[in-house]
Design an enzyme around this catalytic site. Structure first.
Site, PDB file in Angstrom:
ATOM      1  N   ASN A   7       0.878  -1.177   0.000  1.00 22.88           N
ATOM      2  CA  ASN A   7       0.000   0.000   0.000  1.00 22.88           C
ATOM      3  C   ASN A   7       0.912   1.222   0.000  1.00 22.88           C
ATOM      4  O   ASN A   7       1.440   1.614   1.044  1.00 22.88           O
ATOM      5  CB  ASN A   7      -0.893  -0.034   1.244  1.00 22.88           C
ATOM      6  CG  ASN A   7      -1.873   1.138   1.295  1.00 22.88           C
ATOM      7  OD1 ASN A   7      -1.819   2.038   0.459  1.00 22.88           O
ATOM      8  ND2 ASN A   7      -2.745   1.120   2.280  1.00 22.88           N
ATOM      9  N   ARG A  90      -2.616  -2.106  -3.384  1.00 27.21           N
ATOM     10  CA  ARG A  90      -3.820  -1.309  -3.186  1.00 27.21           C
ATOM     11  C   ARG A  90      -3.740  -0.109  -4.128  1.00 27.21           C
ATOM     12  O   ARG A  90      -2.749   0.625  -4.120  1.00 27.21           O
ATOM     13  CB  ARG A  90      -3.897  -0.812  -1.742  1.00 27.21           C
ATOM     14  CG  ARG A  90      -5.109   0.046  -1.534  1.00 27.21           C
ATOM     15  CD  ARG A  90      -4.975   0.961  -0.358  1.00 27.21           C
ATOM     16  NE  ARG A  90      -6.192   1.720  -0.209  1.00 27.21           N
ATOM     17  CZ  ARG A  90      -6.282   2.826   0.504  1.00 27.21           C
ATOM     18  NH1 ARG A  90      -5.241   3.282   1.147  1.00 27.21           N
ATOM     19  NH2 ARG A  90      -7.413   3.470   0.588  1.00 27.21           N
ATOM     20  N   HIS A 180     -13.188   2.454   0.096  1.00 27.12           N
ATOM     21  CA  HIS A 180     -13.156   1.376   1.103  1.00 27.12           C
ATOM     22  C   HIS A 180     -13.772   0.081   0.561  1.00 27.12           C
ATOM     23  O   HIS A 180     -14.204  -0.772   1.340  1.00 27.12           O
ATOM     24  CB  HIS A 180     -13.964   1.744   2.383  1.00 27.12           C
ATOM     25  CG  HIS A 180     -13.363   2.817   3.219  1.00 27.12           C
ATOM     26  ND1 HIS A 180     -14.137   3.743   3.896  1.00 27.12           N
ATOM     27  CD2 HIS A 180     -12.080   3.097   3.535  1.00 27.12           C
ATOM     28  CE1 HIS A 180     -13.356   4.562   4.561  1.00 27.12           C
ATOM     29  NE2 HIS A 180     -12.093   4.196   4.378  1.00 27.12           N
ATOM     30  N   ARG A 241     -12.643  15.001   8.097  1.00 26.79           N
ATOM     31  CA  ARG A 241     -13.404  15.354   6.885  1.00 26.79           C
ATOM     32  C   ARG A 241     -14.863  15.642   7.241  1.00 26.79           C
ATOM     33  O   ARG A 241     -15.444  14.974   8.099  1.00 26.79           O
ATOM     34  CB  ARG A 241     -13.345  14.208   5.876  1.00 26.79           C
ATOM     35  CG  ARG A 241     -12.026  14.113   5.148  1.00 26.79           C
ATOM     36  CD  ARG A 241     -11.959  12.880   4.268  1.00 26.79           C
ATOM     37  NE  ARG A 241     -10.954  11.957   4.744  1.00 26.79           N
ATOM     38  CZ  ARG A 241     -10.873  10.679   4.392  1.00 26.79           C
ATOM     39  NH1 ARG A 241     -11.748  10.162   3.561  1.00 26.79           N
ATOM     40  NH2 ARG A 241      -9.913   9.925   4.876  1.00 26.79           N
ATOM     41  N   GLU A 384      -8.118  -5.695   4.976  1.00 27.33           N
ATOM     42  CA  GLU A 384      -8.007  -5.342   3.562  1.00 27.33           C
ATOM     43  C   GLU A 384      -6.802  -6.024   2.921  1.00 27.33           C
ATOM     44  O   GLU A 384      -6.851  -6.396   1.754  1.00 27.33           O
ATOM     45  CB  GLU A 384      -7.908  -3.812   3.426  1.00 27.33           C
ATOM     46  CG  GLU A 384      -9.237  -3.136   3.722  1.00 27.33           C
ATOM     47  CD  GLU A 384      -9.109  -1.674   4.097  1.00 27.33           C
ATOM     48  OE1 GLU A 384      -8.674  -1.398   5.226  1.00 27.33           O
ATOM     49  OE2 GLU A 384      -9.437  -0.815   3.265  1.00 27.33           O
TER      50      GLU A 384
END
Ligand code: ADP
Length: 401
Positions: A7, A90, A180, A241, A384
């Protein structure tokens, strides 16, 4: 089979070496400060974490340091680079070009590059990570891209279209993409396994609640709606956010304070969410400490977050015409018993009801619903990296057929 999962960010790179069949983690770590000086954190399960200062002018040196660590006679886990069967990356954005994980080729990379404008902070770094692996491992080790957006490509137009002039979709690809996806897909598969039912029969609402948060409606194994949008700024409020806000607020604040668009976006991305409301922290553990000490804004921030998640659960139950299970995952979802209780409180009319004792748990795979609940509430730690490793193995196995 060993899969190296990468990643890559702009100045950091996380890695795991995994066996996708057993889920066994052989080693994991993080390269930091790439392009600055360089540091490698390497860990083998059951052993102490090792930290090394290694010059990493580019991602290629970072990948080389990962390979060297994996091969080290002292703290490594493999004896030859040939024991790495494939690399899974990823990749954040696959736009409408990728609905599945895909083998990385030169032609395919140019399609990924075309998605860069949609994720300017992430995709270029992901591609740099891919090129660094090719430079270090050569072209004989297959590499696979696993996209955050791919799982949500099954959304119907009613869910992904914004009510903007249609040409912005047609010409500019402005639409809801969702993110996601790897996590939502992983926990959906685990939920089906836990319930002992085929995924193709289930209506699931998966709540990935971490620093970044998103909710997905997963009907019969396919994402049919999700809370993040064209960018990961939309949906529920997050650590920093803002989540969904009235677009008119931008004009009002920009005119009033003379912000340019970069300053405005900085506020929306980095100074909003639970940090913005609480004025304390983006981290839910800090909010909890604040709440214990009587900090009302911390409590308000957490309440705004939980209320928003609850509304999405209601909305997605409506969108799917029912729900069989609600899944909580990621840092906050896995570790917040009180938060799960508050979010689901009042949803008994849908059949959602928690067993408070069972729900008093953290970070384990468990059905926390009450005996008389008609909808399951599941806590499922996301993974993940394992999903990326499983996809990578499947793509590589497919090549052999
Ligand atoms: P990311 O989106 O960066 O992957 P994570 O899924 O790791 O985020 O979630 C980070 C959030 O999870 C933080 O707000 C943190 O406070 C929260 N979190 C992690 N562990 C715990 C815990 N044991 N108890 C409560 N909250 C936790």
């Amino acid at each position: 089979m060993n899969i190296l999962v990468i990643n890559a960010g702009s100045s950091s790179l996380k890695y795991q070496l995994l066996d996708p069949e057993t889920g066994k983690l052989l080693a994991k770590g993080l390269c930091e400060r790439i392009g600055i000086d360089g540091r490698l954190n390497h860990q083998v399960p059951g052993a102490d974490k090792r930290v090394f200062d290694i010059p990493m002018p580019t991602h290629a040196e970072a990948i080389q340091s990962v390979i060297d660590a994996l091969l080290s006679p002292e703290y490594g886990v493999i004896s030859s680079v040939h024991e790495i069967d494939a690399v899974g990356h990823r990749v954040v954005h696959g736009a409408e070009s990728f609905a599945d994980s895909a083998l990385i080729t030169d032609e395919m990379l140019s399609v990924v590059e075309a998605c860069n404008p949609l994720a300017p902070l992430h995709n270029p770094a992901n591609i740099i990570g891919i090129n660094a692996c090719t430079a270090v491992l050569g072209k004989n080790v297959p590499q696979v891209a696993v996209f955050d957006t791919a799982f949500h490509q099954t959304m119907p137009p009613v869910a992904y279209l914004y009510a903007l002039p249609y040409e912005f979709y047609e010409k500019d690809k402005v639409r809801r993409y969702g993110f996601h996806g790897t996590s939502h897909r992983y926990v959906s598969q685990r939920a089906a396994a836990m319930l002992g039912r085929p995924l193709e029969e289930l209506k699931l609402i998966t709540c990935h609640l971490g620093n970044g948060s998103s909710i997905a409606a997963v009907k019969y194994g396919k994402s049919v709606d999700t809370s993040m949008g064209f960018t990961p700024l939309a949906g529920v409020p997050m650590g920093t956010r803002c989540g969904d806000i009235d677009a008119g607020i931008l004009e009002y604040l920009m005119n009033k304070y003379g912000y340019n668009i970069d300053e405005m976006l900085d506020i929306l991305n980095k100074k909003s969410g639970v940090l913005g409301i609480s004025q304390l922290s983006s981290d839910f553990r800090d909010l909890d400490t604040g709440i214990e000490q009587g900090n009302e804004k911390a409590a308000l921030a957490k309440n705004v977050f939980m209320y928003s998640v609850k509304k999405y659960i209601g909305a997605y139950a409506a969108a799917m015409g029912g729900v069989d299970a609600v899944v909580f995952t990621a840092g906050v979802g896995e570790n917040g018993p009180d938060l799960r209780e508050t979010i689901t409180d009042g949803l008994e009319f849908l059949g959602i009801k928690l067993d408070k004792e069972k729900n008093n748990c953290r970070g384990q795979e468990i059905d926390v619903s009450a005996a008389d609940a008609t909808v399951h509430t599941l806590v499922i730690p996301t993974n993940e990296e394992l999903m990326i490793a499983m996809d990578t193995a499947a793509v590589v196995e497919g090549l052999k057929k």
